[in-house]
Scaffold this motif. Structure first.
Motif, PDB file in Angstrom:
ATOM      1  N   PRO A   1       0.814  -1.224   0.000  1.00 11.41           N
ATOM      2  CA  PRO A   1       0.000   0.000   0.000  1.00 11.41           C
ATOM      3  C   PRO A   1       0.840   1.264   0.000  1.00 11.41           C
ATOM      4  O   PRO A   1       0.467   2.264  -0.636  1.00 11.41           O
TER       5      PRO A   1
ATOM      6  N   GLY B   1       0.523   4.243  -2.689  1.00 13.07           N
ATOM      7  CA  GLY B   1       0.314   5.628  -2.274  1.00 13.07           C
ATOM      8  C   GLY B   1       1.393   6.542  -2.820  1.00 13.07           C
ATOM      9  O   GLY B   1       1.121   7.670  -3.238  1.00 13.07           O
TER      10      GLY B   1
ATOM     11  N   PHE C   1       1.225   9.873  -5.261  1.00 13.79           N
ATOM     12  CA  PHE C   1       1.907  11.130  -4.953  1.00 13.79           C
ATOM     13  C   PHE C   1       2.776  11.588  -6.120  1.00 13.79           C
ATOM     14  O   PHE C   1       2.743  12.752  -6.524  1.00 13.79           O
TER      15      PHE C   1
ATOM     16  N   TYR D   1       0.838  12.885  -8.811  1.00 13.53           N
ATOM     17  CA  TYR D   1       0.255  14.170  -8.446  1.00 13.53           C
ATOM     18  C   TYR D   1       1.226  15.320  -8.695  1.00 13.53           C
ATOM     19  O   TYR D   1       0.840  16.376  -9.164  1.00 13.53           O
TER      20      TYR D   1
ATOM     21  N   MET E   1     -13.607  16.752 -10.123  1.00 13.93           N
ATOM     22  CA  MET E   1     -14.438  16.355  -8.990  1.00 13.93           C
ATOM     23  C   MET E   1     -15.469  17.409  -8.591  1.00 13.93           C
ATOM     24  O   MET E   1     -16.416  17.117  -7.886  1.00 13.93           O
TER      25      MET E   1
ATOM     26  N   THR F   1     -10.822   5.603  -6.578  1.00 10.37           N
ATOM     27  CA  THR F   1     -10.509   5.682  -5.153  1.00 10.37           C
ATOM     28  C   THR F   1     -11.047   4.465  -4.422  1.00 10.37           C
ATOM     29  O   THR F   1     -10.397   3.966  -3.498  1.00 10.37           O
TER      30      THR F   1
ATOM     31  N   SER G   1      -8.697   1.956  -2.373  1.00  6.58           N
ATOM     32  CA  SER G   1      -8.924   1.720  -0.951  1.00  6.58           C
ATOM     33  C   SER G   1      -9.052   0.233  -0.672  1.00  6.58           C
ATOM     34  O   SER G   1      -8.482  -0.281   0.297  1.00  6.58           O
TER      35      SER G   1
ATOM     36  N   THR H   1      -5.496  -1.405  -0.972  1.00  7.83           N
ATOM     37  CA  THR H   1      -4.528  -1.066   0.074  1.00  7.83           C
ATOM     38  C   THR H   1      -4.980  -1.583   1.438  1.00  7.83           C
ATOM     39  O   THR H   1      -4.169  -2.130   2.188  1.00  7.83           O
ATOM     40  N   ILE H   2      -6.270  -1.441   1.746  1.00  6.34           N
ATOM     41  CA  ILE H   2      -6.738  -1.913   3.049  1.00  6.34           C
ATOM     42  C   ILE H   2      -6.578  -3.431   3.142  1.00  6.34           C
ATOM     43  O   ILE H   2      -6.157  -3.954   4.172  1.00  6.34           O
TER      44      ILE H   2
ATOM     45  N   TYR I   1      -3.034  -4.294   3.907  1.00  9.97           N
ATOM     46  CA  TYR I   1      -2.707  -3.894   5.276  1.00  9.97           C
ATOM     47  C   TYR I   1      -3.212  -4.924   6.278  1.00  9.97           C
ATOM     48  O   TYR I   1      -2.473  -5.389   7.151  1.00  9.97           O
TER      49      TYR I   1
ATOM     50  N   ILE J   1      -7.933   3.681  12.216  1.00 11.85           N
ATOM     51  CA  ILE J   1      -6.482   3.664  12.055  1.00 11.85           C
ATOM     52  C   ILE J   1      -6.096   2.886  10.809  1.00 11.85           C
ATOM     53  O   ILE J   1      -5.272   3.335  10.005  1.00 11.85           O
ATOM     54  N   VAL J   2      -6.733   1.722  10.607  1.00 12.37           N
ATOM     55  CA  VAL J   2      -6.416   0.918   9.428  1.00 12.37           C
ATOM     56  C   VAL J   2      -6.705   1.709   8.165  1.00 12.37           C
ATOM     57  O   VAL J   2      -5.894   1.758   7.242  1.00 12.37           O
ATOM     58  N   PHE J   3      -7.850   2.375   8.150  1.00 12.75           N
ATOM     59  CA  PHE J   3      -8.216   3.136   6.966  1.00 12.75           C
ATOM     60  C   PHE J   3      -7.180   4.220   6.664  1.00 12.75           C
ATOM     61  O   PHE J   3      -6.659   4.322   5.558  1.00 12.75           O
TER      62      PHE J   3
ATOM     63  N   GLN K   1      -4.126   4.545   7.729  1.00 12.40           N
ATOM     64  CA  GLN K   1      -2.775   4.068   7.461  1.00 12.40           C
ATOM     65  C   GLN K   1      -2.654   3.433   6.084  1.00 12.40           C
ATOM     66  O   GLN K   1      -1.626   3.541   5.440  1.00 12.40           O
ATOM     67  N   ALA K   2      -3.726   2.758   5.646  1.00 14.08           N
ATOM     68  CA  ALA K   2      -3.600   1.969   4.430  1.00 14.08           C
ATOM     69  C   ALA K   2      -3.901   2.789   3.178  1.00 14.08           C
ATOM     70  O   ALA K   2      -3.171   2.724   2.201  1.00 14.08           O
ATOM     71  N   VAL K   3      -4.952   3.565   3.231  1.00 14.22           N
ATOM     72  CA  VAL K   3      -5.391   4.268   2.023  1.00 14.22           C
ATOM     73  C   VAL K   3      -4.456   5.435   1.735  1.00 14.22           C
ATOM     74  O   VAL K   3      -4.039   6.136   2.658  1.00 14.22           O
ATOM     75  N   PRO K   4      -4.083   5.644   0.472  1.00 20.56           N
ATOM     76  CA  PRO K   4      -3.229   6.791   0.152  1.00 20.56           C
ATOM     77  C   PRO K   4      -3.877   8.096   0.632  1.00 20.56           C
ATOM     78  O   PRO K   4      -5.087   8.288   0.461  1.00 20.56           O
TER      79      PRO K   4
ATOM     80  N   VAL L   1      -6.480  10.235  -1.261  1.00 33.19           N
ATOM     81  CA  VAL L   1      -7.879   9.840  -1.408  1.00 33.19           C
ATOM     82  C   VAL L   1      -8.747  10.567  -0.388  1.00 33.19           C
ATOM     83  O   VAL L   1      -9.725  11.231  -0.745  1.00 33.19           O
TER      84      VAL L   1
ATOM     85  N   LEU M   1      -8.878  14.451  -0.752  1.00 34.40           N
ATOM     86  CA  LEU M   1      -9.791  14.923  -1.802  1.00 34.40           C
ATOM     87  C   LEU M   1     -11.221  14.932  -1.312  1.00 34.40           C
ATOM     88  O   LEU M   1     -11.962  15.876  -1.548  1.00 34.40           O
ATOM     89  N   PHE M   2     -11.615  13.857  -0.598  1.00 32.63           N
ATOM     90  CA  PHE M   2     -13.007  13.804  -0.169  1.00 32.63           C
ATOM     91  C   PHE M   2     -13.287  14.817   0.935  1.00 32.63           C
ATOM     92  O   PHE M   2     -14.387  15.365   1.004  1.00 32.63           O
TER      93      PHE M   2
ATOM     94  N   GLN N   1     -11.867  17.718   1.089  1.00 30.64           N
ATOM     95  CA  GLN N   1     -12.015  18.998   0.390  1.00 30.64           C
ATOM     96  C   GLN N   1     -13.367  19.066  -0.312  1.00 30.64           C
ATOM     97  O   GLN N   1     -14.071  20.068  -0.255  1.00 30.64           O
TER      98      GLN N   1
ATOM     99  N   MET O   1      -2.578   4.815  17.522  1.00 30.52           N
ATOM    100  CA  MET O   1      -2.149   3.431  17.358  1.00 30.52           C
ATOM    101  C   MET O   1      -1.007   3.079  18.295  1.00 30.52           C
ATOM    102  O   MET O   1      -1.065   2.092  19.030  1.00 30.52           O
TER     103      MET O   1
ATOM    104  N   ILE P   1       3.058  18.943   0.810  1.00 37.03           N
ATOM    105  CA  ILE P   1       2.879  19.216  -0.617  1.00 37.03           C
ATOM    106  C   ILE P   1       1.413  19.113  -1.017  1.00 37.03           C
ATOM    107  O   ILE P   1       0.867  19.995  -1.670  1.00 37.03           O
ATOM    108  N   TYR P   2       0.771  18.018  -0.590  1.00 26.42           N
ATOM    109  CA  TYR P   2      -0.621  17.807  -0.964  1.00 26.42           C
ATOM    110  C   TYR P   2      -1.512  18.951  -0.509  1.00 26.42           C
ATOM    111  O   TYR P   2      -2.178  19.600  -1.297  1.00 26.42           O
TER     112      TYR P   2
END
Lengths: 333, 313
Positions: free
Chosen positions: A259, A263, A267, A270, A293, A306, A310, A313-314, A317, B137-139, B141-144, B147, B150-151, B153, B191, B248-249
């Motif tokens: 993951p 990610g 980046f 991006y 969007m 997305t 998700s 990656t999840i 993990y 925490i899993v969400f 840590q795992a998801v870039p 993602v 953006l949501f 924002q 965590m 940066i993001y």
């Protein structure tokens, strides 16, 4: 559980006492001859490391499901181009009657996930993108693990190299990763290989440091000391004593770097340095979706990639964590 | 202690020297097209003149020596293409405060949310709150990060009726960027604090405290938390100092004029002086943060001594 066990042992006890009451005194107090086979029985255990690992992994239903899911996704990304009625991910689709591009078509019968702003089929782009992103993630994880383990074992086990690796670590850790990524992508031709190289160039040292810390912790434990005293060669100590002990943490790190690499790819895309436009990746799809969007009707172009990212990656993990729990010998008994 | 610090600082300086040299040499490997705006139209001669003016035709050791002599005199040079002929320090001086402000706010928020979260998760171990927290925490840590940024924002701006882009005069503009930046750290603190606290709570001294009749709350606060927080505190100085670097993001998503995208920008423009200055900043911050972290840890936890060589081995 405890209650059941208690009940069972009570039953067993009752059985034995009953049996003993039925026996005569001669039977109860006669000498037993020594049986070699019976004696051996307790000394031999049926314990097998990998069997117990998989046995305890199978108990975790969610992880087993996720493993199946990931395998299915992996399998599907590989066979998707050969299924009937699939579009080429890079082909710009035109309306056969008017010759106008199919721009931003909402998900429907013809284009399952819709099309993007220049009329490419999002369904096939997402699966091609997932394949490329997974390829990057898994390759980075494997290369990183390979280099990291070798360097980490040398760093931890051979004391003379400690200062050298520590200095390399200090330097590599303090150069911003962005700089190396950008420079590599400028100096070399952009592509999947360049991206993998750029990511591995900085991340192996983290893995190596992690392995080094673990090796230092167990290097001087009694069983290793004993091995060294009886003259076990170093390579045998490393492969038989040290590394098996580290399997669980290594697997965890590898599963987590998938993951992380995905990610990272998001980046890099991006900041405008990702793969060339004709190689779709999840990062590129997310970025393409991000640009659109703000209009609610086109938001599907952001949401589909997305969601896929998700899930992937999840899954990695959770699988990684579950497997490392299962592979830890402390949890086997 | 003082000899230890002196040694440590000396070693850090050597590390800094190497980092700067590596980056300096790498920068000179970049394609020369980047140095000129209209490379295609220039003749070979003009290119040579341009390169000589930049001092790029000299042999590498001479260039390196030049750079370090200037550095010791406190001269980081001028920006060439980012903002032509403005001193590098001047550009950085306008950008750093914005990033620090944003970053420190986000660290405060993550500490204020992350630590209680970790403590509550330990207290409710195995119950609903713990499970929800773990899911979160899993969400995260795992998801870039991109993602969920953006949501946030996308839906945050409509939900809170705040403008999409940043405006320093309106305090409400800080909410979404700070929230986005904090989530990762909240998950991190939550965590690790949970893990350390769970580890600590099975130790013998906790049993003793219980047997003595110390109240549950007191055990948590005075015994478990204090011990569990020590490993985390080591990273506090680094994370505060790292705010200088910006994100940066976040900064580009909300158009915040901070440090975030600067590095990428100046590398793309081959603005060597700027790149070197920023790398120097990054590396210094990293080295100082590590040193402060070790000192802080030794002050908080009397069992840790910096002088002993390799205590844990």
């Amino acid at each position: 559980m405890a209650a059941i066990r208690h009940k069972m042992s009570r039953q067993l006890e009752e059985n034995i006492t009953e049996n003993m009451q039925n026996m005569s005194d001669e039977e109860l107090f006669s000498f037993q001859t020594f049986q070699t086979e019976e004696g051996e029985k307790t000394a031999y255990s049926h314990y097998s490391y990998w069997k117990s690992t998989f046995a305890s992994f199978r108990k975790n239903k969610i992880s087993v499901f996720l493993v199946c899911l990931v395998l299915f996704i992996l399998f599907f990304t590989l066979i998707q181009p050969y299924l009937p009625n699939q579009y080429d991910p890079n082909m710009v689709n035109n309306d056969p009657q008017t010759g106008v591009q199919y721009r931003n078509i909402a998900p429907g019968e013809q284009f399952w996930f819709g099309t993007n702003s220049i009329g490419q089929d999002l369904w096939s782009r997402i699966w091609t993108g997932t394949r490329n992103s997974l390829l990057i993630g898994i390759s980075v994880a494997c290369i990183e693990a390979l280099i990291g383990i070798v360097a980490g074992v040398v760093w931890g086990y051979i004391r003379k190299t400690d200062w050298l690796f520590t200095e390399i670590y200090n330097i590599l850790d303090n150069i911003p990763q962005t700089i190396i990524l950008i420079m590599i992508s400028y100096i070399l031709k952009p592509g999947v290989k360049t991206l993998i190289l750029a990511m591995c160039l900085t991340s192996w040292i983290q893995m190596a440091r992690f392995i080094r810390n673990q090796v230092i912790m167990i290097r001087d434990r009694e069983y290793n000391l004993a091995s060294r005293c009886v003259g076990t060669p170093t390579h045998k100590i490393i492969f038989k004593n040290l590394l098996p002990y580290l399997v669980s943490v290594i697997m965890l790190r590898m599963a987590l770097s998938v993951p992380a690499a995905i990610g990272n790819e998001v980046f890099i895309t991006y900041i405008g340095l990702g793969l060339p436009t004709n190689i779709p990746s999840l990062g590129r799809l997310i970025n393409e979706g991000r640009e659109l969007m703000m209009s609610a009707s086109l938001r599907y172009q952001l949401i589909f990639p997305t969601v896929v990212v998700s899930i992937v990656t999840i899954s990695f993990y959770i699988i990684g964590n579950a497997f490392s729990d299962a592979a830890d010998p402390k949890n086997h008994i | 202690m003082i000899t230890y610090l002196a040694k440590r600082i000396g070693r850090s300086l050597i590390t800094l020297f190497f980092i700067l040299s590596v980056v300096f040499i790498l920068l000179r490997q970049m394609p020369i097209e980047g140095y000129f705006d209209n490379f295609d139209k220039l003749t070979e001669e003009q290119i040579q003149v341009g390169l000589t003016q930049l001092g790029l035709t000299e042999p590498m050791p001479a260039q390196l020596l030049n750079f370090f002599t200037n550095l010791f005199q406190g001269d980081l040079g001028m920006s060439r293409r980012y903002r032509a002929n403005v001193a590098v320090t001047e550009i950085l001086a306008t950008k750093i405060p914005i990033s620090i402000q944003l970053g420190s706010l986000s660290i405060l928020v993550s500490l204020m949310v992350g630590l209680p979260m970790g403590i509550l998760m330990t207290k409710n171990k195995g119950k609903m709150f713990d499970k929800l927290g773990t899911l979160f925490i899993v969400f995260i840590q795992a998801v870039p990060a991109m993602v969920y940024y953006l949501f946030i924002q996308l839906y945050g701006t409509t939900l809170l009726h705040v403008p999409l882009l940043f405006d320093a005069s309106k305090p409400t503009c800080f909410i979404l960027p700070v929230l986005s930046m904090s989530l990762g750290n909240i998950a991190y603190y939550g965590m690790w604090l949970r893990r350390y606290m769970v580890d600590e709570s099975t130790k013998d001294y906790v049993k003793l405290a219980k047997a003595k009749g110390v109240s549950e709350g007191n055990i948590m606060r005075r015994h478990i938390f204090r011990n569990a927080f020590v490993p985390l505190i080591q990273y506090l100085p680094t994370s505060f100092l790292n705010t200088v670097v910006g994100s940066i993001y976040i900064e580009s998503l909300y158009s915040i004029p901070g440090m975030g995208g600067l590095l990428v920008d100046v590398i793309k423009k081959n603005d060597n002086n700027m790149v070197q200055a920023i790398v120097l900043l990054y590396a210094t911050v990293g080295v100082i943060g590590l040193l402060l972290g070790d000192i802080l840890m030794a002050t908080i936890d009397p069992r840790i001594s910096l002088n002993k060589k390799g205590g844990g081995r």
